[in-house]
Motif scaffolding. Structure first.
Motif, mmCIF file in Angstrom:
data_model
loop_
_atom_site.group_PDB
_atom_site.id
_atom_site.type_symbol
_atom_site.label_atom_id
_atom_site.label_comp_id
_atom_site.label_asym_id
_atom_site.label_seq_id
_atom_site.Cartn_x
_atom_site.Cartn_y
_atom_site.Cartn_z
ATOM 1 N N GLY A 222 -10.475 7.140 -1.663
ATOM 2 C CA GLY A 222 -11.383 6.423 -2.069
ATOM 3 C C GLY A 222 -11.474 5.297 -2.274
ATOM 4 O O GLY A 222 -12.317 3.932 -1.642
ATOM 5 N N ASP A 223 -10.183 4.887 -3.085
ATOM 6 C CA ASP A 223 -10.558 3.490 -3.385
ATOM 7 C C ASP A 223 -9.165 2.584 -2.834
ATOM 8 O O ASP A 223 -9.349 1.184 -3.362
ATOM 9 N N CYS A 224 -8.837 3.191 -1.647
ATOM 10 C CA CYS A 224 -7.742 1.906 -0.915
ATOM 11 C C CYS A 224 -7.799 0.810 -0.626
ATOM 12 O O CYS A 224 -9.029 1.057 0.450
ATOM 13 N N HIS A 225 -7.195 0.076 -0.943
ATOM 14 C CA HIS A 225 -7.670 -0.966 -0.353
ATOM 15 C C HIS A 225 -7.269 -1.362 1.127
ATOM 16 O O HIS A 225 -8.007 -2.598 1.558
ATOM 17 N N PHE A 226 -7.154 -0.340 1.822
ATOM 18 C CA PHE A 226 -6.574 -0.515 3.003
ATOM 19 C C PHE A 226 -7.551 0.845 4.057
ATOM 20 O O PHE A 226 -6.321 1.857 4.807
ATOM 21 N N LYS A 227 -8.490 0.712 3.628
ATOM 22 C CA LYS A 227 -9.504 1.960 3.939
ATOM 23 C C LYS A 227 -9.035 3.381 3.240
ATOM 24 O O LYS A 227 -10.199 4.962 2.261
ATOM 25 N N ASN A 228 -7.493 4.402 4.142
ATOM 26 C CA ASN A 228 -7.247 5.778 4.109
ATOM 27 C C ASN A 228 -5.668 5.115 3.394
ATOM 28 O O ASN A 228 -5.695 6.651 3.989
ATOM 29 N N GLY A 229 -5.100 4.343 3.331
ATOM 30 C CA GLY A 229 -3.757 4.580 3.199
ATOM 31 C C GLY A 229 -2.755 5.289 2.116
ATOM 32 O O GLY A 229 -2.143 6.257 2.752
ATOM 33 N N MET B 80 0.496 0.484 7.445
ATOM 34 C CA MET B 80 1.257 1.421 8.442
ATOM 35 C C MET B 80 1.728 1.562 8.939
ATOM 36 O O MET B 80 2.813 2.368 9.358
ATOM 37 N N LYS C 50 -3.260 9.143 4.060
ATOM 38 C CA LYS C 50 -1.656 9.026 5.056
ATOM 39 C C LYS C 50 -0.661 9.338 3.786
ATOM 40 O O LYS C 50 -0.449 10.173 4.700
ATOM 41 N N MET D 187 -17.088 2.342 -3.827
ATOM 42 C CA MET D 187 -16.507 2.763 -2.589
ATOM 43 C C MET D 187 -16.634 1.760 -1.170
ATOM 44 O O MET D 187 -15.509 1.682 -0.605
ATOM 45 N N CYS E 248 -0.712 -3.842 5.541
ATOM 46 C CA CYS E 248 -0.385 -2.303 4.625
ATOM 47 C C CYS E 248 0.768 -1.748 4.896
ATOM 48 O O CYS E 248 1.530 -1.534 4.471
ATOM 49 N N CYS F 25 0.822 -1.281 0.097
ATOM 50 C CA CYS F 25 0.346 -0.135 -0.167
ATOM 51 C C CYS F 25 0.817 1.100 0.323
ATOM 52 O O CYS F 25 1.898 1.276 0.443
ATOM 53 N N PRO G 169 -5.813 0.820 9.970
ATOM 54 C CA PRO G 169 -7.023 1.293 9.757
ATOM 55 C C PRO G 169 -8.574 0.382 10.143
ATOM 56 O O PRO G 169 -9.642 0.632 10.314
ATOM 57 N N PHE G 170 -7.457 -0.640 10.969
ATOM 58 C CA PHE G 170 -8.699 -1.655 10.623
ATOM 59 C C PHE G 170 -8.466 -1.874 12.581
ATOM 60 O O PHE G 170 -8.479 -3.212 13.618
ATOM 61 N N LYS H 193 -14.231 -1.225 -2.461
ATOM 62 C CA LYS H 193 -13.532 -1.086 -2.352
ATOM 63 C C LYS H 193 -12.982 -2.192 -3.984
ATOM 64 O O LYS H 193 -12.515 -3.072 -4.505
#
Lengths: 140, 1015
Positions: free
Chosen positions: A70-77, B982, A80, B869, B980, A42, B958-959, B872
């Motif tokens: 809006g398309d990030c597979h991990f919500k909003n990676g 993050m 960020k 959306m 991910c 990501c 995120p999770f 995804k």
């Protein structure tokens, strides 16, 4: 002096940008050889340290490519990642590297065309900026 | 092979006849759902027609590369018994209890022993069987580098010295005493995917196919282009081995009832086939070659096919002439082919010289398939294709016997794949429901070598991928350079790395050299990583000790014309991969139990069909529909083109769905949130009049949200009562026949709101809709004059017969150009329609009582955008959901656990939607058959010693997975982590690492790339 060929690192997220790069491949859409892709799960995985390290080692440009907003597979990676890129840009300016050498771009998996376009545009931009100050300094 | 005793006694199997792409898909879908399959093919390797193609549209990908993983997959599946060189000589019994008699021809080679070394071919080329393509013997008699089974076949009749031949084989695999083996197989259901053969144009003198070597069929042209073809991929004229400068394609040879012996149907795939050949030709030679396509109607009706057509025209400069050429001659002393034709709407005779002419020959069923159909007892139509159910295109007239692919009707690969999966779904419904626990095959995951403490020993294997890599850069030079990279012990060129021989070589090299890291220089890890991971596992290495340098997609494919820079980049990519793989560590995959419930989004015919199939197999299905009733767009359709009653079908299926105990229907459902991962999703929705919130747990999601009828404000629609869409026209015909009786003139305009810049794609369904309504009007009012104003009539497949019928009944078809559309004006209750008639060469105007607009379908952007959306999911430019692979995975989505069917995928007919609905049911079962899901190894791991418990990871995730454990440091459950990274990049103490993407692995790539500069 021979023509300046910038070295550009593209951190591409697995789900969108890397897939778009494959798409550009299967559609045979040409872009400059200067761009070298490094796959990440990501875009948010791209650490400030990775970016700075790339510049330290002599990259002339770096960009982080993630999914569309809006398309990030991990919500909003991707969002960020964009914020982090912005932060690193400020830092680069502070240490005397033009912040334009770093960019965040977004594209969907289907956008092979955009991948090739972005790669071309960024290469051209960096070419105009000339070699990275770090490279010039270490070459002395 | 391994269980031939079981074969004789049980009838819990499916017999799949035909090992082409469709048959392989059917067999794999069944096998992955834990059903037993016997796959028979009369040829000596499986793969069918597709293995002869060079590339496929619309991606212009190399077929072998995309097909290869499927073939080897198919051979190693434990549920599939593969019988090559085998034909079905008789079938008795009925659904649930068939007995098939099979004859296996002698191969004279023991498959267990043959290594495919090629010694027999080298010394006795005349004895080795080989058939595809123009020219025998070339360049290897292995059908294609990835052939399954990877073994030769001997034609003993052609061999003079059998003894010497037997001796030449180092593996002692040649068995001269091999003979026909007859066996009986009991099975519950049968799937026919025998494919079709191609029309033979030899009889048509005026095309000169039999006389002039430079007149070839489209498949022969494909062989000439193919790297594994007779010319090794060099495009040369068969007559003189020189590169042609001017090539023409002639469409509809053997199709649309045009020539002697031609089928009355449209062969469906030839337009795209010719476009692809022309584009690939232009890609290779650009300005150096001229390409012209002579066509009747360009039928690019598939998903995004119209865009491909536009690209051919505008980007590649392919020339299109609407014409049916009169004849082809070769004048005395000339080496050119002279074509005589007239264009379009003039009567002037034109002459033009070409170097090569390609005949786009259509499909027809083979004599063998027809005989097989007769033996099994299924009915054939007047064109010798099986008669199938109006709503379920894979069901033949005999219960328990299904048909898929080009034997069902002419079609392209994506539709073959859909039908193949649909047939798998239907065939599985006839099997007895068994509760067999599959034994664990632990032993297969052979002992993994412990490489810790070993110095890295890297093997680099570089593919040439035919011309894809080898045609652009010097692979051997790259191999030499790679030898100098740090820790590289071996560097080798591997041809097609994914072929059986290369895979074997790589495995041997790993074992012999004691390698502990592997780098493949080839194509994308997205498609081939799993395959190479499997490979190194068989060689005793942990599958994560692998890196793939994508030198094809990211170098040779995208920098053509710059071989030097491309070579340099390829080496850099390899260096990066070697640097990274040195840092790679062995990892273990995480697994979790799977939730076997299914969420189907969309309660139209597609959604209901999928739900019903899965419910019948015992799965719990949640069927969520956004409106308050089931049925979708089908509620507004009265009959199909073939005359089947849609409302009767709809009432029946609604009753079945409502009555099924395993289906829970949720109407007025609005999806609001979604989380989890494949096999364990959670989806929240508000439903019912009170909009109550509820959450559903499920393992698989099926997207069947449909599309909506388009309604563009064009041609007085919604301004004048006598202007109707085709949907409204049909309803009007059925509800007001007495009014229809009074109609004198009727006009229909095609492509309204489709194939225009705002909506560039073809809506696929409208041409047949217009013909359906025109015929219905004439049924009631035979005197009505009907004009259909069209751009290209796209009545593909058997629809062509109705187009023919409409013309016979006097419907007048007039073509208009996109830049000169008809003009419509109000004239009281009636409408004046003015258009340019190309035959009269003037404007024509008349007053009509009814104007029907073929408005087609568009994506329901409001709802698909929101769903995309929330879930995804990727969509196409025009808002339809995007499948994972256009050709080979047409109903799987790129997000695992998601499938798409029906008009949510692209506009299509009802029976095509139903085929996709059945296909997703089969695909979903392949996933649900497993008890656990593999989550991979990419999860974040915390080093407790470094963690300061600052909570940044807890907030960043995120999770919400990280938590501070009893020992006072952050802990991340690997089973819950989505991988991910993050938290890794946020952690200030660098206490977290993402496995498989460790920082040192990523930094190694950066350092390798830039090493030269900083040094």
């Amino acid at each position: 002096m021979e023509k300046f060929e910038p070295v550009i690192v593209a951190f591409c997220c697995h789900y969108c940008a890397y897939t778009a790069a494959d798409m550009a491949g299967s559609q045979r859409l040409p872009y400059p050889t200067n761009v070298k892709v490094i796959q990440v799960p990501c875009s948010c995985k791209v650490d400030a340290l990775h970016i700075v390290k790339a510049f330290e080692k002599g990259a002339d440009g770096v960009y982080v490519a993630g999914c569309l907003e809006g398309d990030c597979h991990f919500k909003n990676g991707n969002e960020k990642a964009a914020r982090r890129v912005e932060y690193v840009q400020k830092y680069l300016d502070e240490i005397g590297i033009e912040s334009e050498r770093l960019e965040m771009v977004m594209m969907s998996a289907g956008m092979g065309y955009r991948f090739a376009q972005v790669a071309t545009e960024i290469t051209e931009k960096i070419r105009k900026l000339g070699p990275s100050p770090i490279k010039t300094a270490t070459a002395l | 092979m391994q269980n031939s005793n079981k074969l004789q006694t049980q009838n819990n199997k499916v017999l799949v006849i035909g090992g082409g792409l469709g048959g392989i898909r059917t067999a794999l879908d069944l096998a992955e759902a834990e059903k037993d399959v016997v796959l028979v093919d009369k040829d000596y390797t499986i793969g069918g027609l597709m293995t002869q193609l060079d590339r496929t549209f619309p991606t212009n990908n190399c077929d072998l590369c995309t097909l290869a993983p499927h073939l080897s997959e198919s051979n190693r599946q434990e549920h599939i018994e593969l019988l090559t060189m085998t034909s079905v000589v008789g079938v008795t019994g009925e659904k649930g209890n068939f007995t098939a008699t099979l004859d296996t021809q002698p191969r004279f080679i023991n498959l267990e022993k043959c290594t495919g070394c090629g010694d027999c071919l080298k010394h006795f080329p005349e004895c080795v069987r080989f058939n595809p393509g123009l020219d025998h013997r070339a360049p290897t008699c292995m059908r294609y580098p990835q052939a399954t089974p990877q073994a030769f076949s001997i034609d003993l009749d052609k061999c003079e010295d059998v003894e010497a031949l037997v001796k030449i084989c180092p593996a002692e695999a040649i068995n001269a005493d091999d003979m026909v083996i007859r066996r009986e197989v009991r099975c519950s259901s049968i799937v026919l995917s025998t494919g079709a053969s191609l029309f033979d144009p030899s009889e048509l003198d005026y095309l000169g196919y039999a006389k002039f070597p430079d007149v070839v069929t489209s498949l022969e042209y494909e062989r000439i282009l193919s790297a594994s073809g007779p010319t090794g991929g060099k495009l040369v004229r068969p007559s003189n081995d020189k590169q042609p400068k001017k090539i023409a394609w002639i469409q509809c040879i053997g199709s649309r009832g045009l020539q002697k012996g031609a089928g009355s149907y449209c062969s469906n795939a030839c337009c795209m086939f010719a476009l692809k050949e022309a584009i690939v030709t232009k890609e290779r030679f650009q300005e150096d070659i001229e390409t012209t396509i002579f066509y009747m109607d360009m039928r690019t009706f598939g998903k995004d096919y119209e865009l491909y057509f536009e690209r051919a025209k505008n980007e590649y400069g392919v020339r299109f002439l609407r014409s049916r050429p009169h004849s082809i001659l070769q004048l005395e002393g000339s080496d050119k082919l002279n074509m005589i034709y007239t264009v379009d709407d003039s009567t002037k005779q034109l002459n033009e010289d070409f170097d090569m002419i390609v005949l786009s020959t259509g499909f027809k069923t083979s004599e063998e398939s027809r005989k097989l159909a007769a033996d099994i007892g299924i009915e054939l139509n007047s064109d010798f294709f099986p008669v199938t159910d109006g709503f379920n295109s894979v069901a033949t007239t005999k219960p328990g016997v299904y048909v898929a692919g080009t034997f069902q009707s002419p079609k392209d690969i994506p539709e073959t794949m859909v039908q193949a999966s649909a047939a798998a779904c239907m065939a599985a419904t006839d099997l007895p429901v068994l509760d067999v626990k599959v034994e664990d095959t632990e032993e297969e995951q052979a002992t993994e070598r412990d490489v810790s403490g070993e110095e890295p020993k890297v093997g680099v294997f570089i593919c040439d991928c035919g011309d894809n890599i080898g045609g652009v850069i010097d692979v051997e030079a790259l191999v030499e350079e790679a030898k100098n990279l740090p820790f590289v012990t071996v560097s080798k060129a591997e041809g097609h790395g994914c072929s059986r021989i290369s895979m074997d070589n790589i495995r041997k090299t790993i074992e012999e050299e004691g390698l502990n890291r592997v780098v493949i220089g080839g194509c994308s890890p997205r498609t081939h990583q799993a395959k190479f991971q499997d490979l190194i596992q068989t060689a005793g290495l942990n599958k994560y000790l692998l890196e793939i340098a994508n030198i094809r997609d990211q170098a040779t494919w995208v920098h053509s014309g710059k071989p030097e820079e491309t070579s340099k980049k390829a080496l850099e990519l390899l260096k990066m991969a070697v640097g990274a793989v040195v840092k790679a560590q062995p990892l273990t995959d995480q697994t979790l139990p799977i939730n076997k419930n299914i969420l189907v989004v969309g309660g139209g015919v597609t959604g209901m069909t999928s739900a019903l199939r899965l419910a019948e197999q015992g799965f719990q299905v949640y069927l969520a529909e956004k409106s308050d009733k089931l049925g979708g767009v089908a509620r507004d359709i009265i009959k199909t083109l073939e005359g089947n009653d849609v409302q009767e079908y709809l009432t029946d299926i609604i009753a079945k769905v409502q009555g099924h105990k395993n289906i829970q229907i949720i109407t007025r459902a609005m999806i609001v949130d979604h989380s989890g991962m494949p096999g364990m999703f959670k989806t929240g929705m508000q439903s019912g009049p009170q909009m109550f919130y509820r959450q559903i747990e499920h393992g698989v999601t099926i997207i069947a949200t449909g599309a909506q009828p388009n309604r563009p404000p064009l041609y007085l629609l919604d301004q004048c009562a006598s202007v109707r869409t085709q949907l409204e026209t049909q309803q009007f015909i059925f509800t007001n026949p007495e009014v229809v009786k009074t109609w004198e003139n009727v006009a229909m305009i095609q492509c309204v709101g489709s194939r225009i810049p705002e909506n560039p794609n073809c809506s696929r369904i409208c041409c047949q809709n217009a013909i359906k309504n025109a015929l219905a009007i004439l049924e009631i009012n035979p005197d009505a004059r009907i004009f259909v104003l069209y751009r290209d009539m796209r009545t593909y497949g058997f629809q062509e017969q109705y187009y023919q019928k409409a013309r016979e009944k006097g419907v007048i078809f007039v073509r208009y150009k996109a830049d000169d559309p008809p003009v419509v004006e109000m004239a009281g209750d009636q409408v004046d329609v003015t258009f340019y008639d190309p035959i009269l060469s003037q404007k024509v105007s008349f007053t009509v009582d009814n104007l029907s607009l073929s408005t087609g379908m568009i994506a329901d952007n409001d709802s698909t955008e929101e769903l995309a959306m929330i879930f995804k999911l990727p969509r196409t430019g025009d808002g339809f959901f995007l499948e994972d692979h256009v050709k080979l995975r047409p109903v799987d989505m790129s997000v695992p656990g998601f499938f798409v069917a029906g008009t949510a995928h692209s506009p299509k007919l009802l029976n095509e939607s139903i085929a996709q609905a059945n296909a997703v049911a089969a695909r979903a079962q392949t996933m649900l058959a497993r008890d656990v899901i593999n989550l991979g190894a990419a999860s974040a791991r915390v080093d407790g010693k470094l963690c300061a418990a600052c909570l940044i990871c807890v907030r960043a995730c995120p999770f919400d997975i990280p938590f501070i454990n009893a020992d006072g440091y952050s802990e991340i459950d690997p089973a819950k982590c989505h991988g991910c990274g993050m938290c890794v990049s946020e952690c200030p103490a660098k206490a977290i690492q993402l496995m498989q993407f460790e920082d040192d692995r990523i930094l190694a790539k950066v350092e390798q790339l830039l090493e030269r500069i900083s040094a």
